[in-house]
Design an enzyme around this catalytic site. Structure first.
Site, short mmCIF file in Angstrom:
data_model
loop_
_atom_site.label_atom_id
_atom_site.label_comp_id
_atom_site.label_asym_id
_atom_site.label_seq_id
_atom_site.Cartn_x
_atom_site.Cartn_y
_atom_site.Cartn_z
CG HIS A 124 -6.90 0.14 0.42
ND1 HIS A 124 -8.04 0.84 0.73
CD2 HIS A 124 -5.87 0.81 1.02
CE1 HIS A 124 -7.73 1.87 1.50
NE2 HIS A 124 -6.43 1.88 1.68
CB SER B 151 -6.14 5.01 2.57
OG SER B 151 -6.14 3.97 3.51
#
Length: 711
Positions: A678, A563
């Site tokens: 995610h 991320s």
């Protein structure tokens, strides 16, 4: 109301020693044009998915050919499904709720027990919802994302389900007395949305209501009142923000007396918010005079408990990082100080119990627990201080204004997670559950070191290693950090790292670089926007310090991040390719010249900067990893992973980066999970697959010194 969250899985995994060589094959058509950007940006487009399939196949063929892959996979799967893992509780309705995944329930079960039963070695769990059975019955890839339960009884909950782990979700009303979804009950379809119970028959909902109701970041900005039995199309709007906001969402808080306060939180950007009190009896809204930057908001004894992320003057001066109590009904009353951080201190988790406020406080990245109660005068708060082990972290797992007890998870890199109960009424604490060791930590130690960054600031980092190591620069070392969004990267028991790296002589390093929250708001702000180069310099400084201390030279040093940490890896890959032998880039942001228009990227402009602001534009152009790949530079061979279903960062960043490497003739490994959101992976088998691929990659690069992994 309580939100019941499921725990996140571990982030990192690595490798084993010794295996037959395996060659690194470049991407098909290496040196030739990859699919154009317009093709790769079509997330579910057939041409893009064909390219993804080819990259996945090529990388898997090379890495799974290593004879160690199967053991890596089995080891990670075993620790991910270990029956002795802590059952992490959430409090609601006087009971303890838990979401649990194991070999028999890979998608997981939601279950409940009493506090007395939970204290036993083998609690008597009652099954509430089986996600595997639900998925089979409805033929959908459901992922459990938590539950919103109506306090104080928690007889009705809104179950949050997503498809394949997306952020967008469905809310469905569930009756915990019958263990069934409510026929004809609340059922909110697919959307990025926020939902709160106002009462048994009324919800406050922020979601996609149709054209003109979603922000530029892709989140809702219209909050509406949803009544039982009334279609969504007839929901009454009670507040509307602006398209340029990040998100507008409801929040309903209860204190220990049962008093309720309904709030509308207008998030101007990722860090700045306005708060309005909603009065259901009149339908009126009243803005509260609070600073825009808050790190926490709770409700105790009729007072809002807030952590200030900025200095604030309101009858008195309060420094950022402090916790204060604010009377929402008396706007002119001076707030009361609850906690003021000393030098190198910060709070991470804060919660409310029936007997006070509980906070986890770190000093030099070592934890303590503080419990605060208002004194009779109401003008000061009393503090109880609890010391916790050094080289560990503490997470406030659960607290509730309905009860005096709270649950705390304590762990370290080589300390298996423990669950502690804190009774804020009695001022007592007790260790109630301990995880059996999931890897052999005998002979391992964790040390803390400090490295001097480019501007002279000292940056701490943790090193976990064998006590009898040789400081000769040849220790295979995996180094990770995050450095963003005020999030602290704290000692965590990653059993997969233990099995596939530490047990086999690897060294594990975690850096507490600027941009994170390890030393409070100022530490974060030093790494924001065009100051972000501080974080990148901090990371490089630790890498050089590892070499100077003869822990790991370049040939034995690998780095990993995901991320925002994936962006960090991309920058280090392009700014300092000479420092690293291996680079794992996970679910990353890599095109920083265009991130604001990609997935939910606009929501992070407060962290990274705006391309429309000249100074910030120059910085973003100067560090954007995608645009800084060059043909004449020798890079490490990276391992890049992402997820097709990631609707937060999205897979396009990773695709474009890999495609550019392909065009430049640079070898790389690539894995794009077709599900997982995610988080990248949402069940133990998917986690084991991805971690095993990484483990082979890191083994070949750092332990075997395979020349095929050098470009």
């Amino acid at each position: 109301m309580r939100r019941l969250y499921l725990a996140m899985t571990s982030l990192v995994c690595t490798s084993l020693l010794g295996a037959a060589p395996v060659a690194v094959r470049a991407a098909p058509g290496v040196g030739e044009p990859a699919p154009p950007r317009a093709v790769l940006e079509q997330v579910e487009g057939q041409q893009a998915l064909d390219w993804v399939k080819a990259q996945n196949s090529r990388s898997a063929e090379a890495l799974k050919a290593d004879k160690r892959y199967s053991k890596f996979y089995d080891d990670v799967l075993t620790v991910e499904q270990a029956p002795g893992r802590l059952p992490l509780p959430e409090q609601a309705g006087g009971k303890l709720w838990n979401f649990w995944q194991d070999a028999a329930h890979p998608k997981g079960i939601w279950r409940v027990t009493t506090p007395a039963s939970f204290a036993k070695a083998e609690p008597d769990w009652k099954l509430m919802l089986d996600i595997d059975a639900l998925s089979r019955r409805e033929k959908r890839d459901w992922v459990f994302q938590g539950a919103e339960c109506l306090e104080p009884e928690a007889e009705r909950c809104l179950i949050t389900l997503s498809l394949s782990g997306e952020d967008a979700s469905f809310y469905r009303e569930f009756d915990t007395t019958t263990g069934q979804f409510v026929s004809g009950g609340f059922d909110l379809p697919h959307s990025k949305q926020r939902v709160e119970w106002l009462d048994r028959d009324t919800l406050l909902v922020s979601r996609d209501w149709g054209a003109g109701t979603m922000t530029q970041s892709g989140y809702p900005y219209s909050v509406r009142l949803v009544k039982r039995g009334v279609p969504l199309s007839a929901a009454k709007e009670i507040y509307r923000g602006e398209p340029g906001d990040m998100i507008v969402e409801p929040e309903v808080l209860h204190d220990e007396t049962g008093r309720r306060i309904a709030l509308i939180q207008r998030n101007l950007d990722f860090f700045r918010s306005e708060y309005r009190v909603y009065d259901p009896s009149t339908g009126s809204l009243r803005q509260i005079a609070l600073p825009q930057k808050l790190g926490y908001l709770g409700f105790y004894s009729g007072k809002l408990i807030v952590r200030l992320d900025q200095d604030w003057t309101s009858g008195a001066q309060f420094t950022r990082g402090s916790i204060v109590a604010v009377d929402p009904q008396a706007p002119d009353a001076t707030p009361v100080l609850v906690f003021r951080p000393e030098q190198n201190e910060t709070t991470t988790d804060i919660g409310i119990t029936s007997q006070g406020v509980i906070a986890v406080v770190y000093r030099d990245v070592h934890p303590s627990v503080r419990v605060y109660r208002p004194q009779e005068s109401g003008k000061a708060w009393h503090e109880n201080y609890y010391i916790l082990p050094r080289m560990s972290s503490a997470t406030l797992q659960s607290s509730s204004p309905s009860v005096s007890s709270a649950y705390l998870r304590v762990e370290g890199y080589i300390i298996p997670p423990e669950l502690w109960s804190f009774d804020t009424a009695k001022g007592s604490s007790a260790k109630i559950k301990t995880t059996p060791a999931l890897f052999d930590a005998k002979g391992l130690v964790t040390d803390q070191y400090w490295a001097k960054s480019s501007d002279g600031v000292e940056i701490p980092y943790f090193v976990t290693h064998r006590r009898d190591w040789k400081e000769d620069g040849h220790n295979p070392t995996l180094f990770t950090a995050y450095g963003g969004f005020d999030l602290s990267y704290l000692p965590t028991y990653y059993a997969d790292i233990g099995k596939t790296w530490l047990e086999r002589g690897g060294v594990y390093v975690v850096g507490n670089i600027r941009g994170g929250g390890e030393f409070g708001p100022a530490w974060h702000e030093a790494g924001m926007k065009s100051g972000r180069q501080h974080a990148y310099d901090d990371f490089a400084a630790i890498g050089r310090d590892l070499a100077a201390r003869h822990i790991a030279d370049r040939e034995h040093l690998g780095i990993r991040g995901r991320s925002n940490g994936g962006l960090l890896m991309g920058v280090e890959f392009t700014q300092h390719p000479e420092l690293w032998k291996a680079v794992v880039i996970g679910v990353p942001l890599l095109d920083m010249e265009n991130f604001e228009t990609m997935a939910a990227g606009a929501s992070w402009a407060a962290e990274y900067g705006h391309m429309s602001v000249p100074e910030e534009r120059r910085f973003l152009q100067g560090i954007s990893p995608l645009q800084h790949l060059k043909k004449d530079v020798s890079y490490p061979v990276p391992f890049i992973f992402t997820s097709t279903k990631d609707d937060r960062v999205g897979p396009v960043h990773a695709r474009l980066f890999a495609a550019r490497l392909q065009e430049l003739g640079k070898p790389f490994f690539y894995y794009e999970d077709t599900g997982g959101g995610h988080a990248g992976t949402v069940n133990a088998k998917e986690i084991a697959y991805e971690r095993a691929l990484e483990a082979v990659y890191l083994s070949r690069s750092l332990m075997d010194q395979d020349p095929a992994f050098r470009h």
